[in-house]
Design an enzyme around this catalytic site. Structure first.
Site, short mmCIF file in Angstrom:
data_model
loop_
_atom_site.label_atom_id
_atom_site.label_comp_id
_atom_site.label_asym_id
_atom_site.label_seq_id
_atom_site.Cartn_x
_atom_site.Cartn_y
_atom_site.Cartn_z
N SER A 77 0.80 -1.23 0.00
CA SER A 77 0.00 0.00 0.00
C SER A 77 0.84 1.28 0.00
CB SER A 77 -0.94 0.02 1.21
OG SER A 77 -0.20 -0.09 2.41
N ASP A 98 -3.54 8.05 8.15
CA ASP A 98 -4.46 7.16 8.87
C ASP A 98 -3.63 6.42 9.92
OD1 ASP A 98 -3.18 5.02 7.55
OD2 ASP A 98 -4.78 4.75 6.08
N HIS A 116 -0.70 4.63 7.56
CA HIS A 116 0.02 5.23 6.43
C HIS A 116 0.38 6.69 6.68
CE1 HIS A 116 -2.50 1.95 4.73
NE2 HIS A 116 -1.36 1.66 4.14
#
Ligand code: NAG
Ligand code: NAG
Ligand code: NAG
Ligand code: NAG
Length: 363
Positions: free
Chosen positions: A49, A338, A341
């Site tokens: 990600s 978040d 991340h």
């Protein structure tokens, strides 16, 4: 005999190819030059990600973020599937090599030949070196990502011919950024792998998967390959919340696992470089710069290091960070967007710390 159609197609491709070449020349005039006046035709990225620009939008998984507030600072607020408020390291790296400002997702159905010729990301949020990591999240494993690269090569060869395809493949930059989810999800949070392996043997297993991947990438023609080490994953907000006790401290076991893997990766990459003298294998330390940002946050203008900007900041990631959540008022104060991340600002700082003095090692 070639049909008229084939001739027109070929002419059209030549024109596209010519425009592409002019575009590259113009870009290089304006960007800062690379060592020995080298040019890089494209950047290719494999991983998770941290470098997925939206591949997961097109696969059947819950590991997605193509909804607000993700993308809040992306081109006026577009949720693209990037796990941040704005750009992610794959974009920033493509710009550092003078290629382009935004690196698209390979699986985007609207992708154009022009995009393909200057590079894409094959990364898939939730993926790991460990095939089980990718499997339990229903995302594209590293071997799936290599299959996409094989398909990519075929498509590009059909479009611009073998010689040009060969040049793109051999001169481009390959970036690999993966492994955090192996430690954070598969090892620290679910029991399967902990029963089977202790930390030393799990990191050996990850290393053997990494090594297999790098050999295959070399076999497919990659010659300028950089691999990010695993960051201090035990210090992300969600790990602090789940495992860090009352004071939400960094989870030391995850950090130790990351460090152990990184030291093995460092020596493996040195060995690969010796074995293949026509290639560059560049170890990119992200662990220490990441710790620096967290411990010396104010040096970089941050003042919130252990909570994400989205929601309470303790636990929200992916579908838990959604349009119903409030977000912090000043995103440039926050290291994390978040609970897992970093913010775009952190990614800029981190990419510079990690890459700026390593660029020469790719040539
Ligand atoms: C790079 O290009 C510039 C301008 O053409 C030239 O002056 C310089 O000598 C070149 N450097 C190398 C290392 O080839
Ligand atoms: C992790 O290690 C640091 C430094 O060694 C120590 O101060 C801290 O208390 C440890 N955290 C936990 C949760 O054990
Ligand atoms: C924090 O910054 C100081 C001063 O620049 C530096 O010496 C130290 O190594 C940094 N800490 C980390 C963990 O990098
Ligand atoms: C946001 O935070 C940054 C960094 O701390 C600061 O420079 C800036 O002035 C803040 N902006 C607002 C609107 O508070």
């Amino acid at each position: 005999m070639k049909s008229l159609f084939q001739m027109l197609l070929s002419l059209r491709l030549q024109i596209i190819y010519f425009c592409y070449f002019i575009a590259i020349i113009l870009q290089h005039v304006s960007s800062k030059s690379l060592p020995n006046n080298e040019t890089v035709p494209a950047v290719f990225v494999f991983g998770d990600s941290i470098v997925d620009p939206g591949n997961n939008n097109y696969i059947n998984t819950i590991v997605k973020c193509n909804f607000p507030p993700y993308g809040r600072d992306f081109d006026g607020g577009i949720p693209t599937g990037r796990f941040s408020n704005g750009l992610v390291p794959s974009d920033i790296i493509a710009e550092k090599f003078g290629v382009k400002k935004v690196l698209p997702a390979y699986l985007d159905p609207n992708i154009q030949l022009q995009d393909l010729l200057t590079g894409v990301s094959f990364a898939s949020g939730g993926a790991g070196y460990d095939p089980l990591t990718s499997q339990i999240m229903f995302v594209k494993s590293l071997s799936d990502q290599l299959d996409m690269f094989k398909e990519y090569k075929k498509k590009v060869e059909e479009a611009v011919g073998e010689k040009k395809r060969e040049e793109i493949v051999s001169k481009s930059i390959y970036i690999v950024c993966i492994g955090s989810d192996d430690i954070a999800n598969t090892y620290a949070q679910t029991p399967f792998r902990r029963i089977q392996y202790d930390i030393p043997s799990y990191t050996d297993f990850l290393l053997s998967e990494a090594s297999k991947f790098l050999q295959e990438l070399y076999g497919l023609g990659g010659r300028r390959i950089g691999v990010f080490s695993i960051p201090a994953i035990g210090c992300v907000p969600s790990q602090r919340t789940i495992n860090g006790g009352k004071h939400r401290e960094c989870l030391n076991s995850s950090n130790q696992a990351a460090q152990l893997f990184n030291s093995k990766l460092f020596f493996k990459m040195k060995a690969l470089g010796k074995e293949h003298s026509d290639a560059r294998f560049v170890y990119l330390d992200s662990y220490n710069p990441f710790v620096d940002i967290i411990q010396n946050a104010s040096k970089y203008g941050f003042n919130e290091i252990d909570k994400g900007c989205c929601g309470t900041g303790d636990i929200e990631v992916g579908i838990l960070c959604n349009p119903l959540m409030n977000t912090c008022s000043n995103r440039s104060d926050y290291v994390f967007w978040d609970s897992y991340h970093p913010t775009e600002k952190t990614y800029y700082v981190l990419s510079s710390l990690v890459l700026d003095n390593k660029i020469k090692d790719f040539f």
